[in-house]
Write a protein that holds these residues in place. Structure first.
Motif, PDB file in Angstrom:
ATOM      1  N   UNK A   1     -14.265  -3.691   1.787  1.00 45.56           N
ATOM      2  CA  UNK A   1     -12.866  -3.954   2.127  1.00 45.56           C
ATOM      3  C   UNK A   1     -12.772  -5.000   3.239  1.00 45.56           C
ATOM      4  N   UNK A   2     -13.603  -4.817   4.270  1.00 47.50           N
ATOM      5  CA  UNK A   2     -13.602  -5.786   5.374  1.00 47.50           C
ATOM      6  C   UNK A   2     -13.967  -7.171   4.855  1.00 47.50           C
ATOM      7  N   UNK A   3     -14.979  -7.239   3.981  1.00 49.23           N
ATOM      8  CA  UNK A   3     -15.377  -8.530   3.433  1.00 49.23           C
ATOM      9  C   UNK A   3     -14.264  -9.142   2.600  1.00 49.23           C
ATOM     10  N   UNK A   4     -13.539  -8.301   1.818  1.00 48.94           N
ATOM     11  CA  UNK A   4     -12.452  -8.818   0.987  1.00 48.94           C
ATOM     12  C   UNK A   4     -11.318  -9.386   1.837  1.00 48.94           C
ATOM     13  N   UNK A   5     -11.042  -8.758   2.987  1.00 47.84           N
ATOM     14  CA  UNK A   5      -9.972  -9.235   3.873  1.00 47.84           C
ATOM     15  C   UNK A   5     -10.376 -10.544   4.549  1.00 47.84           C
ATOM     16  N   UNK A   6     -11.618 -10.629   5.018  1.00 44.74           N
ATOM     17  CA  UNK A   6     -12.021 -11.778   5.835  1.00 44.74           C
ATOM     18  C   UNK A   6     -12.619 -12.923   5.019  1.00 44.74           C
ATOM     19  N   UNK A   7     -12.863 -12.702   3.730  1.00 45.98           N
ATOM     20  CA  UNK A   7     -13.429 -13.787   2.932  1.00 45.98           C
ATOM     21  C   UNK A   7     -12.515 -15.013   2.885  1.00 45.98           C
ATOM     22  N   UNK A   8     -11.192 -14.865   2.565  1.00 53.66           N
ATOM     23  CA  UNK A   8     -10.332 -16.071   2.571  1.00 53.66           C
ATOM     24  C   UNK A   8     -10.174 -16.670   3.965  1.00 53.66           C
ATOM     25  N   UNK A   9     -10.181 -15.810   4.993  1.00 50.94           N
ATOM     26  CA  UNK A   9     -10.073 -16.337   6.356  1.00 50.94           C
ATOM     27  C   UNK A   9     -11.298 -17.184   6.695  1.00 50.94           C
ATOM     28  N   UNK A  10     -12.434 -16.729   6.296  1.00 50.07           N
ATOM     29  CA  UNK A  10     -13.646 -17.501   6.542  1.00 50.07           C
ATOM     30  C   UNK A  10     -13.635 -18.824   5.807  1.00 50.07           C
ATOM     31  N   UNK A  11     -13.098 -18.801   4.594  1.00 47.01           N
ATOM     32  CA  UNK A  11     -13.017 -20.053   3.836  1.00 47.01           C
ATOM     33  C   UNK A  11     -12.111 -21.061   4.546  1.00 47.01           C
ATOM     34  N   UNK A  12     -10.902 -20.600   4.981  1.00 45.62           N
ATOM     35  CA  UNK A  12      -9.942 -21.503   5.622  1.00 45.62           C
ATOM     36  C   UNK A  12     -10.506 -22.042   6.935  1.00 45.62           C
ATOM     37  N   UNK A  13     -11.031 -21.166   7.765  1.00 49.99           N
ATOM     38  CA  UNK A  13     -11.556 -21.634   9.058  1.00 49.99           C
ATOM     39  C   UNK A  13     -12.751 -22.545   8.864  1.00 49.99           C
ATOM     40  N   UNK A  14     -13.562 -22.274   7.857  1.00 51.85           N
ATOM     41  CA  UNK A  14     -14.678 -23.169   7.565  1.00 51.85           C
ATOM     42  C   UNK A  14     -14.193 -24.520   7.096  1.00 51.85           C
ATOM     43  N   UNK A  15     -13.145 -24.504   6.270  1.00 52.37           N
ATOM     44  CA  UNK A  15     -12.607 -25.767   5.772  1.00 52.37           C
ATOM     45  C   UNK A  15     -12.042 -26.615   6.916  1.00 52.37           C
ATOM     46  N   UNK A  16     -11.277 -25.957   7.822  1.00 55.48           N
ATOM     47  CA  UNK A  16     -10.674 -26.704   8.923  1.00 55.48           C
ATOM     48  C   UNK A  16     -11.676 -27.009  10.038  1.00 55.48           C
ATOM     49  N   UNK A  17     -12.877 -26.503   9.914  1.00 56.37           N
ATOM     50  CA  UNK A  17     -13.871 -26.789  10.949  1.00 56.37           C
ATOM     51  C   UNK A  17     -14.751 -27.963  10.640  1.00 56.37           C
TER      52      UNK A  17
END
Length: 311
Positions: free
Chosen positions: A256-272
């Protein structure tokens, strides 16, 4: 040299063994298997087949008639300091109307008790009464051991009520103890049943009734051991299921934690990424907008997981 030797009268009195044959009563001679005098004594006093049974390197409980005598092997719990109780000690016996020969490898406390009584002038009146008294002592010690084991299993079962309690560390050893005891007691049960049903002229109805009670006690102990083995298996299965359930729950939470933070990780990685053309580089409020977007995405992910009934 024998461990002990007594002449018993039919009135239950004892006397020192004489060199001459008995006119009445019977003689009890007790040997250690390593005794150098044992082969010569057996050759002079015991037929070949019973003598071989008395000196066999390995034995199992048995009760067989041979001519007018009986070959009998019984086992008792090991009360010596050289091993645990489930490493049972064996008593090998040959008996006729006038002779009882017992052979041991390790000390048998039940026989020592009978020896002490004989030294005090008290003894069973007949060879079958001797067997009955010995069987009663052996099965009494077995029952005490099984009851002690049952109490320890009761304590293990109490741990099942508390899901947070760990698996009892002694469970595996106690289960092995129960299995080993059952291994020896099951054939002893059969031997006692066979002894009760023997047509030997040594058997009287009174002794048959007493031995029948010991056979029933052996059956009870075997059934109790089977129940204890099943109960310990149930305790093991419960703790195994609880551990699997906890591992599954932990894995579910991590998913569940991975499912919640997976899109957040993608966005922050993209903007980084450090390449030209990234939006908001020159805009003062761009970072705040990105953080707000991440909060919205987190709320959206939680809402989707709830709609899917994953949480």
């Amino acid at each position: 040299m024998t461990i002990c030797s007594f002449d018993f009268t039919r009135q239950g009195a004892t006397a020192a063994t004489e060199a001459t044959p008995l006119d009445e009563g019977y003689r009890w001679v007790h040997f250690d298997l390593t005794d150098e005098d044992l082969p010569g004594f057996l050759h002079a006093n015991v037929p070949a087949i019973p003598a071989a049974a008395l000196t066999a390197p390995e034995t199992r409980p048995r009760a067989d008639r041979y001519d007018d005598g009986l070959i009998l092997n019984l086992r008792g719990v090991n009360m010596n300091a050289d091993g645990p109780a489930d490493q049972m000690v064996a008593v090998r016996m040959w008996m006729t109307a006038q002779l009882v020969v017992t052979v041991r490898v390790r000390k048998v406390f039940a026989l020592d008790e009978m020896r002490t009584e004989a030294e005090g002038g008290h003894a069973p009146g007949t060879p079958m009464q001797f067997v009955s008294a010995l069987a009663t002592r052996l099965m009494g010690q077995v029952q005490d051991t099984v009851f002690d084991l049952s109490g320890r299993v009761d304590a293990m079962e109490d741990s099942v009520e508390d899901d947070d309690s760990p698996l009892p560390t002694e469970l595996a050893e106690e289960r092995r103890t129960a299995i080993r005891l059952r291994r020896y007691l099951a054939p002893q049960r059969d031997a006692l049943v066979a002894l009760v049903g023997t047509d030997s002229p040594l058997m009287t109805q009174g002794t048959r009734d007493l031995l029948r009670e010991q056979a029933n006690l052996a059956k009870l102990n075997v059934e109790e051991l089977e129940g204890l083995i099943a109960r310990m298996t149930a305790v093991q299965d419960h703790h195994t299921a609880q551990a699997a359930l906890m591992q599954g729950h932990n894995g579910y939470v991590l998913s569940i934690v991975a499912a919640v933070f997976l899109p957040l990780g993608f966005v922050t990685g993209l903007f980084g990424v450090n390449v030209a053309g990234m939006p908001g580089i020159e805009t003062p409020w761009a970072f705040a907008a990105l953080c707000a977007s991440l909060v919205v995405m987190t709320a959206g992910a939680v809402w989707v997981l709830r709609r899917l009934k994953w949480i």
